[in-house]
Scaffold this motif. Sequence first.
Motif, PDB file in Angstrom:
ATOM      1  N   THR A  24     -10.177  14.751  44.577  1.00  0.00           N
ATOM      2  CA  THR A  24     -11.715  14.576  45.196  1.00  0.00           C
ATOM      3  C   THR A  24     -12.727  14.901  43.824  1.00  0.00           C
ATOM      4  N   LEU A  28     -16.128  12.109  43.491  1.00  0.00           N
ATOM      5  CA  LEU A  28     -17.477  12.769  43.175  1.00  0.00           C
ATOM      6  C   LEU A  28     -17.914  12.936  41.889  1.00  0.00           C
ATOM      7  N   THR A 320     -18.355  10.862  52.990  1.00  0.00           N
ATOM      8  CA  THR A 320     -17.410  11.614  53.930  1.00  0.00           C
ATOM      9  C   THR A 320     -17.080  10.224  54.688  1.00  0.00           C
ATOM     10  N   ILE A 327     -22.363  10.584  50.633  1.00  0.00           N
ATOM     11  CA  ILE A 327     -21.700  11.311  48.672  1.00  0.00           C
ATOM     12  C   ILE A 327     -23.031  10.992  47.525  1.00  0.00           C
TER      13      ILE A 327
END
Length: 386
Positions: A24, A28, A320, A327
């Motif tokens: 994750t 990101l 998401t 994001i």
Amino acid sequence: MLGFLSARQAGLDDPLHLRRAESTRRVLGLELNKDRDVERIHSNGVNSLDIEPVEGRYMLSGGSDGVIVLYDLENSSRQPCYTCKAVCSVDRYHPDVHKYSVETVQWYPHDTGMFTSSSFDKTLKVWDTNTLQTADIFNFEETVYSHHMSPVATQHCLVAVGTRAPKVQLCDLKSGSCCHILQGHRQEILAVSWSPRYDYILATASADSRVKLWDVRKASGCLITLDQHNGEKSQAVESANTAHNGKVNGLCFTSDGLHLLTIGTDNRMRLWNSSNGENTLVNYGKVYNDSRKGLKFAVSCGCSSEFVFVPYGSTIAVYTIYSGEQITMLKGHYKSVDCCVFQSNFQELYSGSRDCNILAWVPSLNEPVPDDEEVNIICTNLYSDF
């Protein structure tokens, strides 16, 4: 990171917890890789990308120039700055080259020795990777927009093909013939996708605003026609029993196959429960989509919170999946992006655009500075070991 390692060592966390958290964090931190180029071969827009699932090393690209290119993504030079070279290509001088735009390329899911391609020249071609010759050719009466092979099927070798005709054709690689036709749509089929969970479940999207789920073993018709209103509006209403208020030109199952994402020319993306067809009503806001043909987007795999990567004009929007939050926007292309593919082994993303470029997006090397709360958690976990 130290907190996760400490909890795993103490047996407090599942071993997958750390892997998911790190995956994750890497997603990101995706950014344009300035040290890695993908060799530019196409003289026109890049329509489709696919990375083989066996090693995750080789990538196919198909372009509007009819050319197919096979790339090696591995850094064999071991230099910090390198170019992903084209291993081979089906160029304009190849005897079996597609006459018109290649809309979809896909590796055979279980072996890198074979791949498939479909084109506006009304053909689906099966290629032998080693010889770069066609092993089989399927001819259709209409323009081909999309095709897909099941990533999990072991009981069949069916290729679903969407064409300008309002019917889905199933081609059997074993027999070399078109063995079945799925009828129910009213306009051209712009996208098709097999479930990654069930061998015989197929999703189809059409310019008639509808998305249908099929069990290809049943000849009686589709299982479900997705309804954006979840059956709350009368059948007399024009928008009843439609998935979008425009053409539906993108389909993608989540990695576990439990949900289906669709995108339409009404600038909306929707998330559906793939078992009962329910619209989950997740709000992604406006998702810009001016494509007149199939749009190929991708989802992450193995993250704590899964993400979807959607071409958004000349950028790629990252959302998401289950909350709908945007994001970030990945900027680097000069013209509209038509396709992207996610490499789950290293959490990398590749995108193809009408600017003829393929860009690599990789996790940032810069570690984010933890805030005070994260520092306190890490310290607490560390001291708890003593």
